[in-house]
Write an enzyme that holds these catalytic residues in place. Structure first.
Site, PDB file in Angstrom:
ATOM      1  N   CYS A  69       1.730  -5.424  -0.344  1.00 47.40           N
ATOM      2  CA  CYS A  69       1.983  -4.675  -1.591  1.00 47.40           C
ATOM      3  C   CYS A  69       1.074  -3.451  -1.664  1.00 47.40           C
ATOM      4  O   CYS A  69      -0.148  -3.568  -1.758  1.00 47.40           O
ATOM      5  CB  CYS A  69       1.767  -5.627  -2.759  1.00 47.40           C
ATOM      6  SG  CYS A  69       1.362  -4.870  -4.339  1.00 47.40           S
ATOM      7  N   CYS A  72      -1.087  -3.017  -4.784  1.00 46.59           N
ATOM      8  CA  CYS A  72      -2.180  -4.008  -4.792  1.00 46.59           C
ATOM      9  C   CYS A  72      -3.371  -3.476  -4.013  1.00 46.59           C
ATOM     10  O   CYS A  72      -4.519  -3.612  -4.425  1.00 46.59           O
ATOM     11  CB  CYS A  72      -1.729  -5.315  -4.158  1.00 46.59           C
ATOM     12  SG  CYS A  72      -0.388  -6.136  -5.024  1.00 46.59           S
TER      13      CYS A  72
END
Ligand code: ZN
Length: 144
Positions: A69, A72
């Site tokens: 991600c 993230c």
């Protein structure tokens, strides 16, 4: 706030009992003698999650993330900075939802990153989407 607080050691997972007045004085673990607060988030697996979320008397802020991600990864250094500001009032931890899929499923994490704040094993609030350090700190404090 009671006179003493249970704090789970980030290194050996021992449950320490710390006088609340001494929380900010760099308390060390009675078992492994390492600092209970190091100014950075702890990576947790499912067993560690149970222990930290279930046994800590201070609130626990969880970053549900995954290695694939992008947002993230962008938020990771901000979450690190937020830990330095929120400790020792709040414990910051990270859960890799790819490695710990049972935790992601149990809490119905549908988008990452998701921040969730727990106290006494109960979820108080959650917020999806990447945030900067100042916003993480502000959001966490506004929920307590
Ligand atoms: Zn320890």
């Amino acid at each position: 706030m009671s006179d003493s607080l249970h704090i789970v050691c980030p290194h050996c997972a021992a449950v320490n009992r710390i006088p609340s007045a001494r929380l900010g004085e760099g308390p060390k673990c009675g078992k492994c003698h390492r600092p209970l607060f190091a100014g950075h988030p702890i990576e947790l697996d499912a067993a560690g999650f149970e222990k930290h979320v279930g046994r800590n008397d201070i609130p626990v802020l969880v970053d549900f993330w995954a290695p694939w991600c992008g947002p993230c990864k962008m938020m990771a250094p901000h979450f690190m900075q937020a830990a330095a500001q929120l400790e020792p009032q709040v414990r910051l931890v990270k859960v890799d939802t790819e490695a710990e899929q049972s935790l992601g499923a149990r809490f119905g994490i549908r988008s990452i990153p998701t921040l969730a704040l727990f106290r006494g094993g109960r979820e108080l609030a959650r917020q999806a989407g990447a945030m900067g350090a100042a916003d993480i700190v502000r959001w966490a404090r506004s929920q307590l």
